[in-house]
Design an enzyme around this catalytic site. Structure first.
Site, mmCIF file in Angstrom:
data_model
loop_
_atom_site.group_PDB
_atom_site.id
_atom_site.type_symbol
_atom_site.label_atom_id
_atom_site.label_comp_id
_atom_site.label_asym_id
_atom_site.label_seq_id
_atom_site.Cartn_x
_atom_site.Cartn_y
_atom_site.Cartn_z
ATOM 1 N N HIS B 213 12.196 73.274 -2.215
ATOM 2 C CA HIS B 213 13.434 72.617 -2.605
ATOM 3 C C HIS B 213 13.231 71.151 -2.953
ATOM 4 O O HIS B 213 14.099 70.527 -3.539
ATOM 5 C CB HIS B 213 14.483 72.805 -1.504
ATOM 6 C CG HIS B 213 15.079 74.186 -1.521
ATOM 7 N ND1 HIS B 213 16.420 74.434 -1.475
ATOM 8 C CD2 HIS B 213 14.480 75.397 -1.617
ATOM 9 C CE1 HIS B 213 16.633 75.746 -1.529
ATOM 10 N NE2 HIS B 213 15.470 76.343 -1.606
ATOM 11 N N SER B 217 11.845 75.169 -8.131
ATOM 12 C CA SER B 217 11.107 76.357 -8.578
ATOM 13 C C SER B 217 10.385 76.099 -9.899
ATOM 14 O O SER B 217 10.893 75.392 -10.773
ATOM 15 C CB SER B 217 12.078 77.521 -8.794
ATOM 16 O OG SER B 217 12.676 77.900 -7.582
ATOM 17 N N LYS B 241 21.136 88.319 -7.649
ATOM 18 C CA LYS B 241 19.916 88.893 -8.212
ATOM 19 C C LYS B 241 18.939 89.269 -7.086
ATOM 20 O O LYS B 241 18.303 90.330 -7.137
ATOM 21 C CB LYS B 241 19.263 87.892 -9.162
ATOM 22 C CG LYS B 241 18.149 88.509 -9.976
ATOM 23 C CD LYS B 241 17.564 87.516 -10.963
ATOM 24 C CE LYS B 241 16.436 88.148 -11.745
ATOM 25 N NZ LYS B 241 15.780 87.194 -12.642
ATOM 26 N N ASP B 242 18.850 88.404 -6.075
ATOM 27 C CA ASP B 242 17.974 88.716 -4.936
ATOM 28 C C ASP B 242 18.479 89.941 -4.181
ATOM 29 O O ASP B 242 17.692 90.777 -3.737
ATOM 30 C CB ASP B 242 17.880 87.515 -3.992
ATOM 31 C CG ASP B 242 16.943 86.438 -4.543
ATOM 32 O OD1 ASP B 242 16.208 86.744 -5.505
ATOM 33 O OD2 ASP B 242 16.948 85.315 -4.024
ATOM 34 N N GLU B 285 -6.972 98.497 7.145
ATOM 35 C CA GLU B 285 -5.766 98.806 6.391
ATOM 36 C C GLU B 285 -5.976 98.387 4.945
ATOM 37 O O GLU B 285 -6.757 97.486 4.652
ATOM 38 C CB GLU B 285 -4.583 98.049 7.009
ATOM 39 C CG GLU B 285 -4.161 98.612 8.356
ATOM 40 C CD GLU B 285 -3.303 99.848 8.224
ATOM 41 O OE1 GLU B 285 -3.876 100.937 8.071
ATOM 42 O OE2 GLU B 285 -2.072 99.739 8.275
#
Lengths: 184, 418
Positions: B213, B217, B241-242, B285
């Protein structure tokens, strides 16, 4: 405070005042003290007293015939005890002069040549090598073969091929009679 | 930032004492977000969502789990058979770990492609790498807890990596174990740390967001925001959207949970741990496989360990290794292809890591390992010098408005003051 600081300043131009000394000394004591306080936390993660107390194992291998092998537990790890055949002993001695990654004479790895005692943990990343059971693969050198990354050990437990850097470790042990040993 | 105003007396009372509403308004509502973010930008918030799911399911699993070598395996089986919805909690947690890595790897490849590690986002990237390391440690220790054969031997092999260090190696390993082999003290501390680390990650995520922030972005064009016209507020545009992304993701995640819950697992881990017998084929894994392949590619034990750690450490140096001034791979024709090769290389490494050691596999592993480091240490520094990037658009709006963006940009105030 600010007043005395401005007094101290002109006394020395290279910053070597009594105030500086106090600051550095206090910081040093603080750092060392914090370090000492951390130690109990770090050391608490080392093996505890009861873990250390379980560090010996008595083994009676009177029933183990020539060519057979047994696996016992010492410190939570497998220990291989192999009753070697005369051929295996001869091969191990002959290989003393072979090209060894971690050179060691067979005689230095046994107390009695017919009894080979080894920690059954691959020196690469700690897997248990195969070769104890008659049906197991023993690798090209007739000793042990680690399934994880393909390390091969000879009839003296010496590393001969694969990624492991060292021979299978010989644990500290002593014969308490002809057919019993105490490991640890 | 506009001053926060409210007519609600209680909100006002709290706001004067703890400015939480203005902070939310500033960081989660008004937060100016580049309007051209594509779906690759969903994965950060998805990973954050997954972290919450993991902590929640983990806390409830811990209520029924017993970290003791004689009881751990059975307590997990009890969770599966007797505890109400225990099977659901465990399968959510188990598959959640794999999903978490899918999301984070996608998030990282997104950053790699769009140059999100370049100035001024270096620190943001580094915090991300630290989160990744913490995740790997957490996942590794969590995998040990069910105390199956793979748990035990995975723990043995990975902790033994530290024995590669000269002189102190064996002491470090004994210290990690709290004994002379992986045993009850090891299980206890792994449980303790497995419970702790997610909260450390949670804190790191907030530092990650704080840095985000501050620098804002990145975006698919990789160019700076030039005017308020280039951004839209986070809420409602990206909250929705998220949320949509979470919906799509949940379909995939829950499909595994309900229809193939052991898809990512190893059958050997349903055999209780036996310190005397190593399973014939140990595999970590899937999310560790590329690193495992790098470890095995080097014939020297210490060298392999250093290379494996180096594969992650090299990420920290990316801001300097990539010498190109252009952030987004979209404008870098050669980098675009190198990036594709790099992804293929990572997949090849993953495949090699899953195979038992054999001569051809080792050879492929060595070539792929060499290429991994070649990409970072030689290709990226070189590309920045020799590659001719395509022309960058004047602003984020420009390509959409076909020139109109220029006029909009000219009349707008600089973003900083908005």
């Amino acid at each position: 405070m600010a007043d005395s600081a401005s007094h101290a300043q002109p006394a020395s131009t290279d910053g070597q005042t009594r105030r500086d000394f106090l600051l550095y000394a206090t910081t040093a004591v603080g750092v060392v003290g914090t370090g000492l306080a951390l130690w109990p936390f770090v050391h608490s993660m080392n093996p505890a007293a009861d873990t250390l107390a379980l560090s010996t194992t008595d083994v009676d291998f009177s029933a183990v015939q020539v060519g057979q092998a047994i696996t016992v537990v010492w410190r939570g790890k497998p220990v291989f005890i192999r009753h070697r055949t005369p051929e295996e002993i001869a091969q191990a001695r002959k290989d003393d002069s072979a090209d060894l990654r971690d050179p060691q004479k067979d005689a230095d790895r046994v107390k009695k040549p017919e009894w080979l005692v080894l920690i059954g943990v691959c020196t690469h990343l700690g897997c248990v090598p195969l070769g104890q059971k008659p049906s197991d693969p023993k690798g090209e050198f007739g000793g042990w073969f680690c399934p994880c990354h393909g390390s091969q050990y000879d009839t003296s437990g010496r590393i001969r091929k694969g990624p492991a850097p060292l021979n299978l470790e010989v644990p500290p042990y002593a014969f308490t009679s002809d057919t019993t040993i105490r490991i640890g | 930032m506009s001053a926060y105003k409210t007519n609600n007396k209680m909100v006002g009372w709290i706001e004067e004492r703890l400015p939480i509403f203005s902070m939310l308004q500033h960081s989660a509502v008004e937060y100016p977000t580049p309007k051209n973010l594509n779906y690759w930008w969903n994965f950060g918030s998805l990973a954050g969502f997954m972290l919450v799911v993991m902590i929640l399911t983990g806390v409830f699993l811990a209520m029924n789990y017993t970290p003791h070598t004689t009881m751990a395996f059975n307590s997990v089986e009890r969770i599966m058979r007797d505890v109400n919805y225990g099977w659901l909690l465990r399968y959510l947690h188990m598959n959640g770990a794999s999903m978490f890595f899918v999301l984070v790897y996608t998030h990282m490849f997104r950053g790699l492609y769009y140059g999100s590690y370049k100035a001024p986002r270096e620190l943001l990237w580094w915090v991300g790498v630290v989160i990744f390391l913490a995740m790997m440690a957490t996942a590794f220790m969590g995998y040990v807890l069910p105390w199956g054969q793979m748990s035990f031997w995975g723990a043995t092999v990975i902790t033994n990596l530290f024995s590669a260090f000269p002189v102190v190696g064996q002491y470090i390993v004994t210290w990690l174990w709290g004994g002379f082999s992986v045993d009850n003290p090891t299980l206890n501390r792994f449980f303790s740390l497995h419970y702790l680390l997610p909260f450390v990650i949670f804190a790191l995520v907030f530092i990650h967001l704080w840095a985000l922030h501050t620098v804002k972005s990145n975006n698919p064009l990789g160019i700076d925001v030039k005017s308020p016209q280039d951004t839209i507020p986070f809420h409602p545009y990206f909250t929705i959207k998220d949320l949509f992304g979470i919906g799509v993701f949940m379909m995939v995640y829950l499909a595994f949970v309900f229809y193939a819950p052991n898809f990512f697992g190893e059958p050997d881990n349903y055999i209780p741990a036996n310190p005397m017998v190593t399973p014939p084929h140990i595999v970590p894994e899937w999310y560790f496989l590329p690193f495992y392949a790098i470890l095995r590619a080097v014939p020297n034990k210490l060298g392999g360990v250093l290379m494996m750690f180096g594969a992650i450490v090299v990420l920290l140096f990316l801001p300097w290794l990539d010498t190109s001034k252009v952030r987004s791979g979209r404008f870098r024709p050669i980098f675009k292809q190198a990036f594709l090769l790099f992804i293929i290389d990572c997949v090849v490494l993953g495949y090699v890591g899953s195979q038992p050691p054999a001569d051809t596999i080792t050879l492929i592993g060595r070539i792929a390992t060499a290429y991994y480091f070649f990409h970072f240490l030689i290709l990226l520094p070189l590309l920045g010098k020799i590659e001719k990037p395509k022309p960058l658009p004047a602003s984020i709006s420009a390509p959409v408005l076909r020139g109109g963006g220029m006029a909009a940009g000219a009349t707008a105030k600089p973003m900083e003051k908005a």
